[in-house]
Design a protein around this motif. Structure first.
Motif, PDB file in Angstrom:
ATOM      1  N   ASP A  97       0.790  -1.251   0.000  1.00 40.65           N
ATOM      2  CA  ASP A  97       0.000   0.000   0.000  1.00 40.65           C
ATOM      3  C   ASP A  97       0.820   1.298   0.000  1.00 40.65           C
ATOM      4  O   ASP A  97       1.815   1.404   0.717  1.00 40.65           O
ATOM      5  CB  ASP A  97      -0.863   0.088   1.266  1.00 40.65           C
ATOM      6  CG  ASP A  97      -1.558  -1.187   1.620  1.00 40.65           C
ATOM      7  OD1 ASP A  97      -1.522  -2.135   0.839  1.00 40.65           O
ATOM      8  OD2 ASP A  97      -2.137  -1.235   2.720  1.00 40.65           O
ATOM      9  N   GLN A 143       4.199   0.581   2.182  1.00 39.51           N
ATOM     10  CA  GLN A 143       4.368  -0.681   2.888  1.00 39.51           C
ATOM     11  C   GLN A 143       5.506  -1.428   2.201  1.00 39.51           C
ATOM     12  O   GLN A 143       5.472  -1.660   0.986  1.00 39.51           O
ATOM     13  CB  GLN A 143       3.066  -1.486   2.847  1.00 39.51           C
ATOM     14  CG  GLN A 143       1.966  -0.909   3.721  1.00 39.51           C
ATOM     15  CD  GLN A 143       2.246  -1.136   5.184  1.00 39.51           C
ATOM     16  OE1 GLN A 143       2.020  -2.224   5.712  1.00 39.51           O
ATOM     17  NE2 GLN A 143       2.745  -0.108   5.877  1.00 39.51           N
ATOM     18  N   ASP A 170      -5.192   0.935   9.746  1.00 44.32           N
ATOM     19  CA  ASP A 170      -5.152   1.840   8.593  1.00 44.32           C
ATOM     20  C   ASP A 170      -5.736   3.221   8.880  1.00 44.32           C
ATOM     21  O   ASP A 170      -6.707   3.652   8.225  1.00 44.32           O
ATOM     22  CB  ASP A 170      -5.833   1.191   7.370  1.00 44.32           C
ATOM     23  CG  ASP A 170      -5.268  -0.197   7.055  1.00 44.32           C
ATOM     24  OD1 ASP A 170      -4.124  -0.468   7.479  1.00 44.32           O
ATOM     25  OD2 ASP A 170      -5.959  -0.993   6.405  1.00 44.32           O
TER      26      ASP A 170
HETATM   27  C1  FRU Z   1      -3.861  -3.674   2.769  1.00 39.37           C
HETATM   28  C2  FRU Z   1      -3.208  -4.068   4.089  1.00 39.37           C
HETATM   29  C3  FRU Z   1      -3.572  -3.114   5.200  1.00 39.37           C
HETATM   30  C4  FRU Z   1      -2.429  -3.272   6.154  1.00 39.37           C
HETATM   31  C5  FRU Z   1      -1.271  -3.484   5.218  1.00 39.37           C
HETATM   32  C6  FRU Z   1      -0.233  -4.438   5.716  1.00 39.37           C
HETATM   33  O1  FRU Z   1      -3.181  -4.195   1.665  1.00 39.37           O
HETATM   34  O2  FRU Z   1      -3.565  -5.389   4.416  1.00 39.37           O
HETATM   35  O3  FRU Z   1      -4.829  -3.343   5.802  1.00 39.37           O
HETATM   36  O4  FRU Z   1      -2.270  -2.152   6.962  1.00 39.37           O
HETATM   37  O5  FRU Z   1      -1.806  -3.976   4.005  1.00 39.37           O
HETATM   38  O6  FRU Z   1       0.871  -4.478   4.872  1.00 39.37           O
END
Ligand code: FRU
Length: 521
Positions: free
Chosen positions: A39, A55, A170
Motif C-alpha cells: 500500500d 508498505q 489503517d
Molecule cells: C492492505 C493491508 C492493510 C495493512 C497493510 C499491511 O493491503 O492489508 O490493511 O495495513 O496492508 O501491509
C-alpha cells in the motif's frame, strides 16, 4: 536516534537498491527501492515536496515484517528514494508498521500515523494474529521520524465492545475546517457479536483530537453488516464536487454480477469500492447516497485485475489525487508470480486525479504525466479489419495511447492487443452489442492459476468507445470513456514483446494519438 533495526534496513536497501537495474523498473510507475511493496502510505505535501511512504519489506520480494519506505517528488511521477522512515523496532510494533497516513501539525512538524502490530500470543482465535493499535511518528529536527513516547495513541480500550482488536488498522487522518483533527480507522466486528462466522462485518471508526496527538471520543462513523466483505481496509474520506466520498478496500467479498450477461461488477475476494454522500462536519456524520432499495450505493473504483488499497492525496493546487497498489493482493504474495529475480516486486498505479460526474467517480492520469510523453504520432481515421493489424510507429512497452473507436451495426467486436509477440499478448476486447469490455491476460506468458480475465459492463454510447491506455512495461491502465471506468492489469511478458495490434470483426474505425513514455524528458 535511529534504531539498530532501522539502520540495518537502510544499509540493506542502499546496497540492494543500487543493484536493481534501471531497465527492471517501469518508466512512470513507482516501485520499491528494493524488495516488496504494497500500500501507498502517508501521501502528503510537506516542506516543498510530495511525500510517498509505502508498505515495504526491503529484505525480500515477498511480504514480510512491514517497514515504511519513503520517497519524495515534485510532480508525483518521478520519485527520489529517501532512507526508509520506520521499521518494526519497538515492543508495540515489533510485528510490523502497517498502513497509515500523514499530516502537518499546527507547529509545522510532519507526522505519520500508522498501525502498530504487536504481540500475537493473546489472540483468542489461536490464529496468531497481532494486536493492532494506532501510533504516531513525528519528524524531528534531525530529519528522522521519531516514534512518539506515548504510543500507542489509540488502542483496544478505545474500541466498541464488539470490535476486534486484532483487525483494527489503517488510520486516515485529516484536519477539519474547525481546526481539529479526525482520523478514520477500520475494525472488524468480532464474530460472536454479530452471531456470524467467521467475522461479523466492519466498522469504520472516527476519533477526534484537538492537537493530533491525544485522541479520544471514538464513534462509529460507518458500519456494514457483512453486506460487503468482512473488513474494510484502508478507508479514505474526502470532499469531492458537491459530495464527500468514502473509499475503502473490503476483504473477502462475494462475487457480484454486472448488469450485462456475463459481466462482473465485483469479483470474489478483496476489492476497492467508493460510496458518495453528504457529510456534516458539525455532527461528524456521513449520510451515503442510496440505491433504489434505499441502501447505501457502492461502486467499484477499478474494474481490472490488479488494484488495491489506494490512498488519496490533497495536492497544493487543490486536486484530489489517488495512487493505488497495482496488484491483486491475493496473488501478489504467491510463490509463482513472475519477475522477482529483478530484486523488486509490486508497483503503484499512476497518480489519478479524481472528480465526480453525476455522482460517479471519474479518474484521469494527472496532467504531470503528459510531460513524459515523447514521439507523438497522430493517425487519421483508420478502418479496422478482421485481422490483427499494426499501425506503423505504434509499438513499445511504455506508451500513452488515446484511442477513439466508432463501430457500425455490423461490428461484432473490436479491440487491441499489447505486449504482443508471436506467442504472447494481453487483450482488450469490446462487444458493442452487449456494451461489455473484456480484459484477458491469459496469453501473457504466465502459467500459474491466477485470475486472468474479467468482463465488465461499460456505458452505452451508440457504439463509440474512447480509451486512454497507459502501458508501462509490465502493466496497463485503461481509462474508459473519459475515466468513468478504469481497468488496471499487470502481466510479466518478456520485454521483447513490444507489439500493439488492433482488430475489428465487422465495420469499425478508430482515431489514434500515441506517445512513447520516457523517464528522461
Ligand atoms: C492492505 C493491508 C492493510 C495493512 C497493510 C499491511 O493491503 O492489508 O490493511 O495495513 O496492508 O501491509
Amino acid at each position: 536516534m535511529v534504531s539498530k533495526e532501522l539502520a540495518q534496513a537502510r544499509e540493506h536497501e542502499a546496497a540492494a537498491g543500487a543493484a536493481v537495474q534501471e531497465e527492471d523498473r517501469p518508466v512512470c510507475h513507482f516501485t520499491a527501492r528494493t524488495g516488496w511493496l504494497n500500500d501507498p502510505n502517508g501521501l502528503s505535501f510537506y516542506n516543498g515536496t510530495y511525500h510517498l511512504f509505502y508498505q515495504y519489506h526491503p529484505y525480500s520480494t515477498y511480504w514480510g515484517p512491514m517497514h515504511w519506505g519513503h520517497a519524495v517528488s515534485r510532480d508525483l511521477i518521478k520519485w527520489k528514494y529517501l532512507p526508509a522512515a520506520m521499521s518494526p523496532d519497538t515492543e508495540y510494533d515489533k510485528s510490523g508498521c502497517f498502513s497509515g497516513s500523514a499530516l502537518t501539525l499546527e507547529d509545522g512538524r510532519h507526522m505519520l500515523m500508522y498501525t502498530s502490530c504487536g504481540d500475537s500470543s493473546e489472540d483468542p482465535t489461536g490464529k496468531g494474529r497481532w494486536l493492532q493499535t494506532q501510533s504516531l511518528a513525528i519528524l524531528g529536527d534531525d530529519g528522522e521520524y521519531v516514534k512518539y513516547e506515548g504510543n500507542p495513541v489509540i488502542s483496544e480500550k478505545d474500541l466498541p465492545e464488539d470490535a476486534d482488536p486484532y483487525e483494527f488498522r489503517d488510520p486516515f487522518i485529516w484536519k477539519g475546517k474547525d481546526g481539529t483533527y479526525r482520523v478514520l480507522v477500520a475494525a472488524a466486528r468480532a464474530a460472536e457479536a454479530a452471531g456470524e462466522e467467521p467475522e461479523g462485518g466492519t466498522y469504520i471508526l472516527m476519533y477526534r483530537s484537538s492537537d493530533g496527538i491525544h485522541w479520544g471520543d471514538g464513534k462509529v462513523f460507518f458500519e456494514d453488516d457483512r453486506r460487503i466483505g468482512v473488513m474494510w481496509e484502508c478507508p479514505n474520506f474526502f470532499p469531492l464536487g458537491d459530495r464527500h466520498v468514502l473509499i475503502a478496500s473490503p476483504m473477502d467479498m462475494k462475487a457480484e454480477e454486472g448488469e450485462a450477461v456475463g459481466s462482473i461488477r465485483f469479483p470474489q475476494g478483496n476489492n476497492v469500492c467508493y460510496i458518495t454522500g453528504r457529510y456534516s462536519e458539525d455532527s461528524d456524520t456521513f449520510v451515503p447516497d442510496t440505491d433504489r432499495a434505499g441502501r447505501y450505493r457502492y461502486e467499484p473504483v477499478d474494474s481490472g485485475l490488479d488494484f488495491y488499497a489506494p490512498q488519496v492525496l490533497h495536492t497544493i493546487d487543490g486536486r484530489r489525487v489517488m495512487i493505488g497498489w497495482m496488484q491483486d493482493p491475493s496473488v501478489g504474495n504467491t510463490e509463482s508470480n513472475g519477475r522477482r529475480q529483478s530484486g523488486i516486486f509490486g508497483q503503484m498505479t499512476v497518480p489519478r486525479e479524481l472528480s465526480l460526474r453525476d455522482n460517479r467517480l471519474i479518474q484521469w492520469p494527472v496532467s504531470e504525466l503528459e510531460e513524459y510523453r515523447t514521439d507523438e504520432s497522430v493517425w487519421p481515421p483508420i478502418t479496422m479489419a478482421p485481422v490483427w493489424l499494426r499501425v506503423p510507429g505504434i509499438e513499445g512497452r511504455a506508451m500513452d495511447l488515446e484511442i477513439d473507436i466508432r463501430t457500425k451495426r455490423s461490428c461484432k467486436g473490436c479491440g487491441m492487443r499489447f505486449a504482443a509477440d508471436e506467442e504472447h499478448y494481453t487483450q482488450l476486447w469490446y462487444d458493442p452489442a452487449k456494451s461489455v469490455i473484456t480484459i484477458d491476460r491469459s496469453h501473457s506468458g504466465q502459467d500459474e492459476s491466477i485470475p486472468s480475465k474479467r468482463t465488465v459492463k461499460v456505458s452505452e454510447r451508440k457504439g463509440r468507445l474512447s480509451l486512454r491506455v497507459i502501458l508501462d512495461k509490465w502493466s496497463a491502465e485503461i481509462f474508459i470513456n473519459g475515466g468513468e471506468q478504469v481497468i488496471s492489469v499487470t502481466y510479466y511478458t518478456d520485454l521483447s514483446a513490444e507489439g500493439i495490434r488492433f482488430r475489428a470483426e465487422g465495420e469499425a474505425e478508430m482515431d489514434i494519438t500515441a506517445y512513447k513514455l520516457a523517464a528522461d524528458r
